[in-house]
Scaffold this motif. Structure first.
Motif, PDB file in Angstrom:
ATOM      1  N   LEU A 192      -6.199  97.538 -30.645  1.00 42.78           N
ATOM      2  CA  LEU A 192      -4.967  96.992 -30.076  1.00 42.78           C
ATOM      3  C   LEU A 192      -4.566  95.682 -30.756  1.00 42.78           C
ATOM      4  CD1 LEU A 192      -5.553  97.729 -26.289  1.00 42.78           C
ATOM      5  CD2 LEU A 192      -3.926  98.854 -27.821  1.00 42.78           C
ATOM      6  N   THR A 193      -5.549  94.846 -31.054  1.00 41.64           N
ATOM      7  CA  THR A 193      -5.262  93.581 -31.729  1.00 41.64           C
ATOM      8  C   THR A 193      -4.761  93.836 -33.147  1.00 41.64           C
ATOM      9  OG1 THR A 193      -6.934  92.454 -30.407  1.00 41.64           O
ATOM     10  CG2 THR A 193      -6.244  91.364 -32.452  1.00 41.64           C
ATOM     11  N   THR A 194      -5.428  94.718 -33.874  1.00 39.17           N
ATOM     12  CA  THR A 194      -5.044  95.037 -35.249  1.00 39.17           C
ATOM     13  C   THR A 194      -3.626  95.597 -35.310  1.00 39.17           C
ATOM     14  OG1 THR A 194      -7.345  95.462 -35.840  1.00 39.17           O
ATOM     15  CG2 THR A 194      -5.659  96.401 -37.286  1.00 39.17           C
ATOM     16  N   LEU A 195      -3.271  96.445 -34.352  1.00 41.68           N
ATOM     17  CA  LEU A 195      -1.942  97.055 -34.336  1.00 41.68           C
ATOM     18  C   LEU A 195      -0.884  96.163 -33.694  1.00 41.68           C
ATOM     19  CD1 LEU A 195      -2.944 100.708 -33.368  1.00 41.68           C
ATOM     20  CD2 LEU A 195      -2.327  99.835 -35.640  1.00 41.68           C
ATOM     21  N   GLY A 196      -1.296  94.991 -33.217  1.00 38.46           N
ATOM     22  CA  GLY A 196      -0.353  94.085 -32.575  1.00 38.46           C
ATOM     23  C   GLY A 196       0.087  94.576 -31.201  1.00 38.46           C
ATOM     24  N   LEU A 197      -0.756  95.351 -30.541  1.00 36.72           N
ATOM     25  CA  LEU A 197      -0.425  95.917 -29.235  1.00 36.72           C
ATOM     26  C   LEU A 197      -1.198  95.273 -28.095  1.00 36.72           C
ATOM     27  CD1 LEU A 197      -0.399  99.681 -30.288  1.00 36.72           C
ATOM     28  CD2 LEU A 197       1.567  98.158 -30.020  1.00 36.72           C
ATOM     29  N   ALA A 198      -2.023  94.288 -28.414  1.00 37.58           N
ATOM     30  CA  ALA A 198      -2.827  93.633 -27.373  1.00 37.58           C
ATOM     31  C   ALA A 198      -1.909  92.848 -26.454  1.00 37.58           C
ATOM     32  CB  ALA A 198      -3.869  92.718 -28.005  1.00 37.58           C
ATOM     33  N   PRO A 199      -2.194  92.871 -25.146  1.00 41.69           N
ATOM     34  CA  PRO A 199      -1.360  92.089 -24.219  1.00 41.69           C
ATOM     35  C   PRO A 199      -1.490  90.603 -24.525  1.00 41.69           C
ATOM     36  CG  PRO A 199      -3.244  93.077 -23.076  1.00 41.69           C
ATOM     37  CD  PRO A 199      -3.265  93.572 -24.483  1.00 41.69           C
ATOM     38  N   LYS A 200      -0.396  89.913 -24.347  1.00 42.48           N
ATOM     39  CA  LYS A 200      -0.394  88.472 -24.561  1.00 42.48           C
ATOM     40  C   LYS A 200      -1.189  87.806 -23.447  1.00 42.48           C
ATOM     41  CE  LYS A 200       2.475  88.827 -27.978  1.00 42.48           C
ATOM     42  NZ  LYS A 200       1.865  89.362 -29.126  1.00 42.48           N
ATOM     43  N   PRO A 201      -1.946  86.748 -23.754  1.00 41.42           N
ATOM     44  CA  PRO A 201      -2.718  86.066 -22.711  1.00 41.42           C
ATOM     45  C   PRO A 201      -1.793  85.447 -21.671  1.00 41.42           C
ATOM     46  CG  PRO A 201      -3.051  85.019 -24.864  1.00 41.42           C
ATOM     47  CD  PRO A 201      -2.117  86.170 -25.058  1.00 41.42           C
ATOM     48  N   GLN A 202      -2.189  85.545 -20.417  1.00 41.90           N
ATOM     49  CA  GLN A 202      -1.417  84.965 -19.318  1.00 41.90           C
ATOM     50  C   GLN A 202      -1.812  83.492 -19.145  1.00 41.90           C
ATOM     51  OE1 GLN A 202       0.955  86.626 -17.580  1.00 41.90           O
ATOM     52  NE2 GLN A 202       0.636  88.337 -18.977  1.00 41.90           N
ATOM     53  N   HIS A 203      -0.837  82.626 -19.030  1.00 38.03           N
ATOM     54  CA  HIS A 203      -1.098  81.207 -18.839  1.00 38.03           C
ATOM     55  C   HIS A 203      -0.839  80.835 -17.388  1.00 38.03           C
ATOM     56  CE1 HIS A 203      -1.618  80.439 -23.084  1.00 38.03           C
ATOM     57  NE2 HIS A 203      -0.505  81.094 -23.322  1.00 38.03           N
TER      58      HIS A 203
ATOM     59  N   GLU B  26      -1.469  75.274 -17.179  1.00 39.99           N
ATOM     60  CA  GLU B  26      -1.481  75.362 -18.646  1.00 39.99           C
ATOM     61  C   GLU B  26      -0.071  75.275 -19.202  1.00 39.99           C
ATOM     62  OE1 GLU B  26      -5.376  78.114 -19.621  1.00 39.99           O
ATOM     63  OE2 GLU B  26      -3.563  79.103 -18.883  1.00 39.99           O
ATOM     64  N   ARG B  27       0.894  75.897 -18.535  1.00 41.70           N
ATOM     65  CA  ARG B  27       2.280  75.848 -19.004  1.00 41.70           C
ATOM     66  C   ARG B  27       2.823  74.410 -18.958  1.00 41.70           C
ATOM     67  NH1 ARG B  27       3.224  80.234 -15.450  1.00 41.70           N
ATOM     68  NH2 ARG B  27       2.647  82.100 -16.552  1.00 41.70           N
ATOM     69  N   SER B  28       2.516  73.683 -17.889  1.00 43.97           N
ATOM     70  CA  SER B  28       3.029  72.314 -17.777  1.00 43.97           C
ATOM     71  C   SER B  28       2.387  71.391 -18.809  1.00 43.97           C
ATOM     72  CB  SER B  28       2.846  71.766 -16.360  1.00 43.97           C
ATOM     73  OG  SER B  28       1.463  71.658 -16.065  1.00 43.97           O
TER      74      SER B  28
END
Length: 151
Positions: A131-142, A146-148
């Motif tokens: 999934l990572t190699t194909l660019g299909l891995a889910p994006k990490p949730q912040h 962490e966002r602030s």
């Protein structure tokens, strides 16, 4: 299956574009050119009572002396080409799957010779890598914190 494949090969431009519209409702038919690329060939083997039976997939055949191998059946696309080549190596060049060469092969293909069905950790590792190699891995949730911090 034979009737289906023949009907698909003989289908009109309108029928093919109608099928495409199911997947791409906003497509412009004028931007599409139909090109006959061929029809998949399946395996027909002798069956009981001397009649042929239609089989799916691919099969690697080798001569008795292992000097020649051939692929019978559907074209080896991305889903089967590696396993077909590994089968050729195992049948015709068995010295390449022992000792140091086996270690090298397992470095290249960590799941080679292991069961993904029985080794759940290996299966998870292979899926994550793929999934990572194909660019299909889910994006990490912040988290909100962490966002602030990153703002």
């Amino acid at each position: 299956l034979t009737r289906y494949l023949m009907a698909e090969a003989a289908s009109s431009r309108e029928a093919r574009l109608s099928q495409l519209k199911q997947f791409m409702p906003e497509f412009d038919p004028d931007q599409w050119q139909l090109v006959r690329a061929g029809q998949r060939v399946q395996i027909i083997k002798p069956g009981p009572k001397g009649r042929g039976t239609l089989e799916f997939g691919t099969e690697v055949l080798t001569t008795a002396d292992k000097s020649l191998a051939a692929l019978l059946g559907a074209s080896p696309g991305a889903s089967t080409c590696v396993s077909a080549m590994l089968e050729v190596i195992e049948k015709c060049l068995p010295e390449l799957v022992t000792g140091k060469r086996l270690q090298t092969l397992q470095e290249l293909i960590p799941s080679y010779g292991r069961s993904l069905q029985h080794d759940h950790r290996l299966l998870a590792d292979v899926r994550r890598h793929t999934l990572t190699t194909l660019g299909l891995a889910p994006k990490p949730q912040h988290t909100d914190a962490e966002r602030s911090l990153s703002a």
